[in-house]
Design a protein around this motif. Structure first.
Motif, short mmCIF file in Angstrom:
data_model
loop_
_atom_site.label_atom_id
_atom_site.label_comp_id
_atom_site.label_asym_id
_atom_site.label_seq_id
_atom_site.Cartn_x
_atom_site.Cartn_y
_atom_site.Cartn_z
N PHE A 171 0.82 -1.21 0.00
CA PHE A 171 0.00 0.00 0.00
C PHE A 171 0.86 1.26 0.00
O PHE A 171 0.45 2.30 0.51
CB PHE A 171 -0.92 0.00 1.22
CG PHE A 171 -1.97 -1.09 1.18
CD1 PHE A 171 -3.17 -0.90 0.50
CD2 PHE A 171 -1.75 -2.30 1.81
CE1 PHE A 171 -4.13 -1.90 0.46
CE2 PHE A 171 -2.71 -3.31 1.77
CZ PHE A 171 -3.90 -3.11 1.08
N ALA A 218 -0.72 4.53 -1.20
CA ALA A 218 -1.90 5.06 -0.51
C ALA A 218 -1.87 6.58 -0.45
O ALA A 218 -2.91 7.24 -0.59
CB ALA A 218 -2.00 4.47 0.89
N VAL A 272 -3.42 8.24 -3.35
CA VAL A 272 -4.88 8.30 -3.37
C VAL A 272 -5.34 9.60 -2.71
O VAL A 272 -6.24 10.29 -3.21
CB VAL A 272 -5.50 7.08 -2.66
CG1 VAL A 272 -7.03 7.18 -2.65
CG2 VAL A 272 -5.06 5.79 -3.34
N VAL A 277 -10.10 3.32 3.15
CA VAL A 277 -9.89 2.54 1.93
C VAL A 277 -8.95 1.37 2.20
O VAL A 277 -9.22 0.22 1.80
CB VAL A 277 -9.33 3.42 0.79
CG1 VAL A 277 -8.97 2.57 -0.42
CG2 VAL A 277 -10.34 4.48 0.38
N VAL A 278 -7.86 1.65 2.89
CA VAL A 278 -6.88 0.60 3.18
C VAL A 278 -7.49 -0.47 4.08
O VAL A 278 -7.27 -1.67 3.88
CB VAL A 278 -5.62 1.21 3.83
CG1 VAL A 278 -4.67 0.11 4.31
CG2 VAL A 278 -4.90 2.12 2.85
N CYS A 315 -9.62 -2.67 2.02
CA CYS A 315 -8.79 -3.59 1.23
C CYS A 315 -8.26 -4.73 2.09
O CYS A 315 -8.29 -5.91 1.68
CB CYS A 315 -7.63 -2.84 0.58
SG CYS A 315 -8.11 -1.74 -0.75
N LEU A 344 -5.10 -1.85 -3.47
CA LEU A 344 -5.82 -0.69 -4.02
C LEU A 344 -6.16 -0.90 -5.49
O LEU A 344 -7.24 -0.53 -5.95
CB LEU A 344 -4.99 0.58 -3.83
CG LEU A 344 -4.80 1.04 -2.38
CD1 LEU A 344 -3.82 2.23 -2.33
CD2 LEU A 344 -6.13 1.44 -1.74
N TRP A 390 -14.65 2.17 -5.56
CA TRP A 390 -14.02 3.49 -5.36
C TRP A 390 -15.10 4.56 -5.16
O TRP A 390 -14.99 5.40 -4.27
CB TRP A 390 -13.15 3.84 -6.57
CG TRP A 390 -11.80 3.19 -6.60
CD1 TRP A 390 -11.37 2.26 -7.49
CD2 TRP A 390 -10.69 3.43 -5.72
NE1 TRP A 390 -10.07 1.89 -7.23
CE2 TRP A 390 -9.62 2.61 -6.15
CE3 TRP A 390 -10.50 4.25 -4.62
CZ2 TRP A 390 -8.39 2.58 -5.51
CZ3 TRP A 390 -9.27 4.24 -3.98
CH2 TRP A 390 -8.23 3.40 -4.42
#
Length: 295
Positions: A202, A205, A208, A229-230, A233, A240, A248
């Protein structure tokens, strides 16, 4: 990028070289004529003898000239920093050659076989260099301890500077030569493994969050959102890049199809184009500047 990584060590060694040059200004001072401690009654010309012997100047105080070992300590300190840098590079080469990383392959010219595991290559050069660092650090510490309680002027304790100084020169020179051989002909970088590694975590990240900020989302909000988000996941066993566009958009409507190109490893590197950054354009400039400095 790998070039950016290697350039970091170039910067370290460039400072080492400058530091040695700076120390030479204080090494090249003539003690000749200081006598045992108080000068001499004879009408000598210390400046003339210093010029003949190609010293830059003379000690201005005879007591200091006899008892000074700052130049030796400075050199040992500079040599210790050289060994710090070599040892850090060695440590990373050892890790990178391990099965767990596999970023480099050691060539037979700079490795030996294991006494019990026929498939294993021992990273001899970096391991030995890493070990020699402690030897040089010890010489610096030893001379500092010798000097800390000495009264003026000459004391027999000062003969301890010779072994420390001479052994350090020999050790550092040998380590520099060995690491030069290792880097020139002893390792091969595995581009496939390096490329795979940056696609398995990640580390993108932050990009993002930068993506959302560029879309007008406040960075604090973007930062907190990326954390979610992480977590999403991790709970789903995904990276991602594996999220669908629908996933998303469920996280934030600002996400579009260009999020995939924004978090691609090549773009993540290329985007960091600030001065001194790892962006490819910056690295090209850094390589040119480094070659100019060497020349």
């Amino acid at each position: 990028s790998l070039a950016h990584y290697l350039l970091a060590y170039f910067e370290m060694t460039d400072r080492d070289w400058e530091r040695l040059g700076d120390i030479s200004k204080r090494v090249n001072i003539s003690p000749l004529g200081c006598g045992a401690l108080a000068g001499t009654t004879f009408p000598i010309d210390r400046h003339y003898t210093a010029e003949l012997l190609q010293f830059d100047k003379v000690y201005a105080n005879s007591l200091d000239g006899v008892s000074d070992r700052d130049f030796a300590i400075e050199f040992l300190a500079a040599a210790s920093l050289i060994m710090v840098h070599l040892s850090r590079l060695s440590e990373e080469m050892i890790l990178w050659s391990s099965h767990e990383f596999g970023f480099i392959t050691l060539k037979d010219s700079c490795a030996t076989g294991s006494s019990i595991m026929p498939q294993k290559k021992n990273p001899d050069v970096p391991e030995l260099v890493r070990g020699k660092a402690g030897r040089v650090f010890g010489h610096l510490q030893a001379l500092l301890v010798v000097m800390k309680g000495l009264p003026l002027a000459y004391n027999k304790d000062l003969q301890e500077d010779k072994e420390a100084l001479f052994d350090t020169v020999k050790t550092v020179q040998g380590c520099l030569e060995a690491m030069t051989i290792l880097l020139r002909e002893g390792i091969a970088f595995r581009g496939d493994r390096l490329a795979a590694a940056v696609a398995e975590d990640f580390s993108n990240a932050t990009d993002v969050a930068d993506y959302l900020a560029a879309k007008g989302v406040p960075f604090r909000e973007a930062y907190n959102l990326v954390g979610k988000v992480v977590k999403t996941c991790l709970s789903g066993g995904k990276l991602l890049k594996d999220l669908t566009l629908l996933e998303w958009k469920e996280l934030h409507p600002a996400f579009e199809t260009d999020i995939y190109s924004a978090i691609a490893p090549q773009q993540v590197v290329a985007a960091r184009n600030s001065y001194g950054g790892t962006g490819f354009e910056q690295v090209k400039k850094s390589l040119i500047a480094a070659r100019d400095r060497i020349a």
